[in-house]
Design a protein around this motif. Structure first.
Motif, PDB file in Angstrom:
ATOM      1  N   GLU A  82       0.813  -1.220   0.000  1.00  0.00           N
ATOM      2  CA  GLU A  82       0.000   0.000   0.000  1.00  0.00           C
ATOM      3  C   GLU A  82       0.846   1.270   0.000  1.00  0.00           C
ATOM      4  O   GLU A  82       0.426   2.304  -0.524  1.00  0.00           O
ATOM      5  CB  GLU A  82      -0.914   0.017   1.227  1.00  0.00           C
ATOM      6  N   ILE A  83       2.015   1.192   0.561  1.00  0.00           N
ATOM      7  CA  ILE A  83       2.853   2.383   0.707  1.00  0.00           C
ATOM      8  C   ILE A  83       3.550   2.704  -0.611  1.00  0.00           C
ATOM      9  O   ILE A  83       4.156   1.844  -1.233  1.00  0.00           O
ATOM     10  CB  ILE A  83       3.894   2.182   1.828  1.00  0.00           C
ATOM     11  N   THR A  84       3.454   3.945  -1.032  1.00  0.00           N
ATOM     12  CA  THR A  84       4.077   4.413  -2.270  1.00  0.00           C
ATOM     13  C   THR A  84       4.965   5.626  -1.970  1.00  0.00           C
ATOM     14  O   THR A  84       4.909   6.202  -0.872  1.00  0.00           O
ATOM     15  CB  THR A  84       3.011   4.837  -3.297  1.00  0.00           C
ATOM     16  N   ILE A  85       5.760   6.014  -2.946  1.00  0.00           N
ATOM     17  CA  ILE A  85       6.567   7.228  -2.805  1.00  0.00           C
ATOM     18  C   ILE A  85       5.651   8.428  -2.558  1.00  0.00           C
ATOM     19  O   ILE A  85       5.966   9.318  -1.762  1.00  0.00           O
ATOM     20  CB  ILE A  85       7.417   7.467  -4.076  1.00  0.00           C
ATOM     21  N   LYS A  86       4.505   8.445  -3.229  1.00  0.00           N
ATOM     22  CA  LYS A  86       3.547   9.543  -3.041  1.00  0.00           C
ATOM     23  C   LYS A  86       3.071   9.603  -1.602  1.00  0.00           C
ATOM     24  O   LYS A  86       2.993  10.688  -1.003  1.00  0.00           O
ATOM     25  CB  LYS A  86       2.357   9.353  -3.983  1.00  0.00           C
ATOM     26  N   GLU A  87       2.736   8.431  -1.021  1.00  0.00           N
ATOM     27  CA  GLU A  87       2.271   8.384   0.363  1.00  0.00           C
ATOM     28  C   GLU A  87       3.368   8.864   1.311  1.00  0.00           C
ATOM     29  O   GLU A  87       3.115   9.608   2.266  1.00  0.00           O
ATOM     30  CB  GLU A  87       1.865   6.955   0.734  1.00  0.00           C
ATOM     31  N   ILE A  88       4.595   8.446   1.055  1.00  0.00           N
ATOM     32  CA  ILE A  88       5.711   8.859   1.907  1.00  0.00           C
ATOM     33  C   ILE A  88       5.938  10.361   1.792  1.00  0.00           C
ATOM     34  O   ILE A  88       6.148  11.056   2.787  1.00  0.00           O
ATOM     35  CB  ILE A  88       6.990   8.074   1.536  1.00  0.00           C
ATOM     36  N   GLY A  89       5.886  10.874   0.564  1.00  0.00           N
ATOM     37  CA  GLY A  89       6.090  12.303   0.348  1.00  0.00           C
ATOM     38  C   GLY A  89       5.057  13.163   1.051  1.00  0.00           C
ATOM     39  O   GLY A  89       5.351  14.294   1.462  1.00  0.00           O
ATOM     40  N   ALA A  90       3.853  12.618   1.217  1.00  0.00           N
ATOM     41  CA  ALA A  90       2.765  13.380   1.845  1.00  0.00           C
ATOM     42  C   ALA A  90       3.018  13.655   3.322  1.00  0.00           C
ATOM     43  O   ALA A  90       2.416  14.572   3.895  1.00  0.00           O
ATOM     44  CB  ALA A  90       1.451  12.631   1.683  1.00  0.00           C
ATOM     45  N   VAL A  91       3.908  12.890   3.939  1.00  0.00           N
ATOM     46  CA  VAL A  91       4.187  13.104   5.359  1.00  0.00           C
ATOM     47  C   VAL A  91       5.618  13.580   5.606  1.00  0.00           C
ATOM     48  O   VAL A  91       6.160  13.446   6.696  1.00  0.00           O
ATOM     49  CB  VAL A  91       3.896  11.830   6.195  1.00  0.00           C
ATOM     50  N   THR A  92       6.244  14.149   4.564  1.00  0.00           N
ATOM     51  CA  THR A  92       7.541  14.792   4.731  1.00  0.00           C
ATOM     52  C   THR A  92       7.371  16.291   4.545  1.00  0.00           C
ATOM     53  O   THR A  92       6.325  16.753   4.089  1.00  0.00           O
ATOM     54  CB  THR A  92       8.580  14.273   3.711  1.00  0.00           C
ATOM     55  N   SER A  93       8.413  17.045   4.880  1.00  0.00           N
ATOM     56  CA  SER A  93       8.320  18.507   4.815  1.00  0.00           C
ATOM     57  C   SER A  93       8.712  19.056   3.455  1.00  0.00           C
ATOM     58  O   SER A  93       8.766  20.267   3.272  1.00  0.00           O
ATOM     59  CB  SER A  93       9.224  19.118   5.899  1.00  0.00           C
ATOM     60  N   PHE A  94       8.995  18.163   2.491  1.00  0.00           N
ATOM     61  CA  PHE A  94       9.388  18.627   1.160  1.00  0.00           C
ATOM     62  C   PHE A  94       8.612  17.850   0.103  1.00  0.00           C
ATOM     63  O   PHE A  94       7.840  16.953   0.420  1.00  0.00           O
ATOM     64  CB  PHE A  94      10.901  18.504   0.946  1.00  0.00           C
ATOM     65  N   THR A  95       8.791  18.192  -1.145  1.00  0.00           N
ATOM     66  CA  THR A  95       7.966  17.631  -2.205  1.00  0.00           C
ATOM     67  C   THR A  95       8.292  16.171  -2.486  1.00  0.00           C
ATOM     68  O   THR A  95       9.403  15.704  -2.216  1.00  0.00           O
ATOM     69  CB  THR A  95       8.154  18.426  -3.521  1.00  0.00           C
ATOM     70  N   ARG A  96       7.316  15.463  -3.040  1.00  0.00           N
ATOM     71  CA  ARG A  96       7.506  14.056  -3.365  1.00  0.00           C
ATOM     72  C   ARG A  96       8.666  13.864  -4.330  1.00  0.00           C
ATOM     73  O   ARG A  96       9.467  12.935  -4.186  1.00  0.00           O
ATOM     74  CB  ARG A  96       6.218  13.502  -3.997  1.00  0.00           C
TER      75      ARG A  96
END
Length: 205
Positions: free
Chosen positions: A31-45
Motif C-alpha cells: 500500500e505504501i508508495t513514494i507519493k504516500e511517503i512524500g505526503a508526510v515529509t516537509s518537502f515535495t515528493r
C-alpha cells in the motif's frame, strides 16, 4: 544527489525513512508508495528521488537502521559483561529483538523485494549493517560461550529470525482461519521464540 551539506543530506534521508516507518505501522508494504511517503515529509515528493530511487530503497534503509541499532546493543552486551549464562544471554537477546519487532517484520515479509529493487550502492550500505549484526552476535558467542561452534550458531539463528514474526504476530483474519481449520496451534511471543531458540542452540549451558 542534490548539492548540500552532508548534515542536510543525512537529515533529509532520516526524515524520509521516519515517514516510511510511520506509515508502515498502519499500512502494508504494497500500500505504501513514494507519493504516500512524500505526503508526510516537509518537502515535495519529487525531492525524495534525489535520495532514494524506489520505495524499496527507503524500506531497505529502514531495515539497515534497525540492524545498526540492534548491532550496537549486541556489541554493548559483549563489552559490558564479563560472563553470561545461557539463560541470561537468551533473555538479553530475546528482549533486544522483542524491541526490534519491526526488523523481524521486514525480514519476514519484504526482504527479497527490498534487495531486488535497490541500487548496488544502497544494497552495499545495507550489507555493511547486516554484517555488523553478524559480528556483534559472534562477539557475544565467542566471549560468553567459547566452547560453542560460533558459525553453527550463526548458521541456524539468523535464518530462524526470518520466521519469528509470522509465528508470533497474527491478524484476526488469520486467527479466525486457524480456528475454522481447527488447527492445534498456539501463538508464541517474540521473546518466547527467541529465548527458546538460543537456549537450544547453546545446549542449555
Amino acid at each position: 544527489m542534490p548539492k548540500g551539506s552532508p548534515e542536510l543530506t543525512a537529515s533529509r534521508k532520516e526524515e524520509i525513512v521516519n515517514a516510511c516507518e510511520k506509515l508502515y505501522q498502519t499500512m502494508s508494504f504494497k500500500e505504501i508508495t513514494i507519493k504516500e511517503i512524500g505526503a508526510v515529509t516537509s518537502f515535495t515528493r519529487t525531492s525524495i528521488y534525489n535520495y532514494f530511487q524506489t520505495k524499496e530503497e527507503i524500506f531497505l534503509a529502514l531495515m539497515q537502521r534497525e540492524y545498526e541499532e540492534w548491532s550496537a546493543e549486541m556489541f554493548a552486551l559483549a563489552e559490558e559483561n564479563s560472563a553470561m549464562s545461557a539463560a541470561d544471554f537468551a533473555d538479553a537477546i530475546a528482549h533486544s529483538l522483542e524491541k526490534h519487532e519491526q526488523l523481524l517484520k521486514l525480514l519476514a515479509m519484504n526482504h527479497y523485494d527490498m534487495e531486488e529493487h535497490s541500487r548496488p550502492e544502497r544494497l552495499t550500505e545495507f550489507k555493511l549493517a547486516y554484517s555488523a549484526s553478524l559480528d556483534a552476535v559472534r562477539a557475544c558467542i565467542r566471549k560468553f560461550f567459547p566452547d560453542t561452534d560460533c558459525e553453527s550458531f550463526i548458521f541456524v539463528f539468523f535464518p530462524f529470525m526470518f520466521g519469528v514474526y509470522p509465528y508470533s504476530v497474527a491478524t484476526e483474519k488469520q486467527l479466525e482461519a486457524m480456528r475454522e481449520a481447527k488447527m492445534n496451534f498456539k501463538m508464541h511471543s517474540i521473546y518466547e521464540m527467541i529465548y527458546s531458540c538460543v537456549i537450544q542452540l547453546l545446549g542449555g549451558k
